[in-house]
Motif scaffolding. Sequence first.
Motif, PDB file in Angstrom:
ATOM      1  N   ASN A   1       0.832  -1.207   0.000  1.00  0.00           N
ATOM      2  CA  ASN A   1       0.000   0.000   0.000  1.00  0.00           C
ATOM      3  C   ASN A   1       0.865   1.256   0.000  1.00  0.00           C
ATOM      4  N   GLN A   2       1.932   1.239   0.792  1.00  0.00           N
ATOM      5  CA  GLN A   2       2.836   2.383   0.868  1.00  0.00           C
ATOM      6  C   GLN A   2       3.629   2.545  -0.425  1.00  0.00           C
ATOM      7  N   VAL A   3       4.056   1.432  -1.008  1.00  0.00           N
ATOM      8  CA  VAL A   3       4.815   1.503  -2.260  1.00  0.00           C
ATOM      9  C   VAL A   3       3.938   2.040  -3.394  1.00  0.00           C
ATOM     10  N   PHE A   4       2.654   1.656  -3.390  1.00  0.00           N
ATOM     11  CA  PHE A   4       1.751   2.168  -4.424  1.00  0.00           C
ATOM     12  C   PHE A   4       1.644   3.690  -4.354  1.00  0.00           C
ATOM     13  N   GLU A   5       1.734   4.243  -3.146  1.00  0.00           N
ATOM     14  CA  GLU A   5       1.697   5.699  -3.004  1.00  0.00           C
ATOM     15  C   GLU A   5       2.948   6.346  -3.595  1.00  0.00           C
ATOM     16  N   LEU A   6       4.031   5.555  -3.659  1.00  0.00           N
ATOM     17  CA  LEU A   6       5.282   6.046  -4.247  1.00  0.00           C
ATOM     18  C   LEU A   6       5.440   5.596  -5.694  1.00  0.00           C
ATOM     19  N   ALA A   7       4.393   5.005  -6.251  1.00  0.00           N
ATOM     20  CA  ALA A   7       4.501   4.405  -7.588  1.00  0.00           C
ATOM     21  C   ALA A   7       4.943   5.416  -8.636  1.00  0.00           C
ATOM     22  N   GLY A   8       4.414   6.622  -8.557  1.00  0.00           N
ATOM     23  CA  GLY A   8       4.765   7.648  -9.545  1.00  0.00           C
ATOM     24  C   GLY A   8       6.256   7.904  -9.600  1.00  0.00           C
ATOM     25  N   PRO A   9       6.879   8.272  -8.478  1.00  0.00           N
ATOM     26  CA  PRO A   9       8.328   8.511  -8.479  1.00  0.00           C
ATOM     27  C   PRO A   9       9.143   7.271  -8.864  1.00  0.00           C
ATOM     28  N   ILE A  10       8.679   6.085  -8.436  1.00  0.00           N
ATOM     29  CA  ILE A  10       9.421   4.861  -8.761  1.00  0.00           C
ATOM     30  C   ILE A  10       9.383   4.596 -10.259  1.00  0.00           C
ATOM     31  N   VAL A  11       8.186   4.698 -10.854  1.00  0.00           N
ATOM     32  CA  VAL A  11       8.049   4.474 -12.295  1.00  0.00           C
ATOM     33  C   VAL A  11       8.861   5.497 -13.075  1.00  0.00           C
ATOM     34  N   GLU A  12       8.810   6.748 -12.634  1.00  0.00           N
ATOM     35  CA  GLU A  12       9.571   7.794 -13.307  1.00  0.00           C
ATOM     36  C   GLU A  12      11.063   7.518 -13.228  1.00  0.00           C
TER      37      GLU A  12
ATOM     38  N   ILE B   1      13.987   8.017  -2.984  1.00  0.00           N
ATOM     39  CA  ILE B   1      13.542   6.622  -2.793  1.00  0.00           C
ATOM     40  C   ILE B   1      14.667   5.858  -2.109  1.00  0.00           C
ATOM     41  N   PRO B   2      14.442   5.337  -0.899  1.00  0.00           N
ATOM     42  CA  PRO B   2      15.516   4.611  -0.212  1.00  0.00           C
ATOM     43  C   PRO B   2      16.011   3.437  -1.042  1.00  0.00           C
ATOM     44  N   ARG B   3      17.294   3.153  -0.945  1.00  0.00           N
ATOM     45  CA  ARG B   3      17.854   2.033  -1.704  1.00  0.00           C
ATOM     46  C   ARG B   3      17.594   0.693  -1.022  1.00  0.00           C
TER      47      ARG B   3
END
Length: 551
Positions: A376-387, A447-449
């Motif tokens: 759920n938390q990663v989905f909130e960061l999906a935009g920056p991760i995909v970018e 985004i933490p490594r």
Amino acid sequence: MENMFCYQCQEASKGIGCTIKGVCGKTSDVANLQDTLLFVLKGIAILNGQLQTVGKAEKSVNKAIFDGLFSTITNANFDHTAFVIRIKRMLKLRDELKAKVEAAGLSVGAHESLHWTASTGDEFEAKAQEVGVLSEKNEDVRSLKELIIYGLKGLAAYAEHAYNLNHEKQEIFDFMQDALAATTKDLSVDELVNLTLETGKFGVDVMALLDAANTSAYGNPEVTKVNIGVRNNPAILISGHDLRDMEDLLKQTEGTGVDVYTHSEMLPANYYPEFKKYKHLVGNYGNAWWKQKEEFETFNGPILFTTNCIVPPLEKATYKDRIYTTGASGLAGSMHIPDRKPGEMKDFSAIIEHAKKCAAPTEIESGEIVGGFAHNQVFELAGPIVEAVKTGAIRKFFVMAGCDGRMMSREYYTEFAQKLPQDTVILTAGCAKYRYNKLPLGDINGIPRVIDAGQCNDSYSLAVVALKLKEIFELEDVNDLPIAYNIAWYEQKAVIVLLALLYLGVKNIHLGPTLPAFLSPNVANVLVQNFGIAGITTVDEDMKLFLGEVA
């Protein structure tokens, strides 16, 4: 004749099996009692399956099966007396089921697990020589049956945690019993391979069930900085995996002046919103389970084991009288806290009173570690991760989930994390993270490594994230994602996670530090050919392989 034979965990002696005493600390008498308990549970599963055909299955068998299987997981229960009591109780249940099968006009069946009986611990131990792992003479059949049984043990652990939070799914219980009964039959290798994959399917189901249980009770995990220092109050250290036990303990310690610290696999409890409300939940103390002999000495207060991860203390250990167990866990000489009664909490008053008489923990480190990256938390960061993936800021993700352990060769995972290029991200869950979660690996565009999803069962979150990324990038196959799998394993919960990933179609998983001893050469070859399963070599060679670089 060997005193025992066990090869269910990564520490199997000489990579073959423990025959005198378990490397885990399990004595031969306890190992044999566990084998006999498993034998009796198979009979119970057969009988309840027969009752199910006429709509008369006993619901009490569900807990008897998953609790019994859970107690035999590596590092869960070392208590000889507890197993003798459990076997006697299971024989009584089996005979009650047998009477109901006969009353229903059904045939009881011929398998020995339905008819054998005894009454003493010595008899129970002796039976293991006839019904233990090596009683199956065909190496490949034995390998597949044990792979299924170890998957069922992991499945049982997660089913019990969900059950404790009032989440259950009868289809999962039915499968556990059907699969356990199936291991008593003369099945072909192909049939056993299919059953192995079906075990993985129910592994996905049970982890989804537990995820729903945990999040509905305690909220979705949040990105959290967890304190690893100490305060000056007396305290209790809680280890293992059971979040319901965590809740009961926090409620009962509130306002008592006793702090609570998490240990090892209980670290992710700090990520849940409901637990953050308790100001006396201080943070995490120590590292992975195998360092407890040193860290429990300095903690000074009592330790509560809610599940496996127990290392039997040395005779000279000062913390021996500070260990408490509950649930499926057990240790001879330690106080065991009984199961909760319906509608009530477990009674932790004894351990709380004990804590009040102890000194505060001695600080062994300070600072913070970051976690809470469930799906759920990663989905909130999906935009920056995909970018970050699209721009090349993130070249590849490395799933480094699983278990930690004592072997020196596990330093491989620390070195691997240190040598990963700066444009890569580690996805982790389970206590394997302690090999690198305190390293200064930095971040990529915030985004933490190291993205820590939580406990070993939260490997489900990593699978959900992978499937979501497949959808976002419009890929046909999850294996086309820039994700590599370099997983450390130790015990049977890691086995069910592996089988779940195989069921989901994930290929080219690397397992270390050694491949399971229970995989016969032929079965290992099937996994290699069909799923690309492989071991590890050196950090430098594996790095080249994972990153597609030519030496």
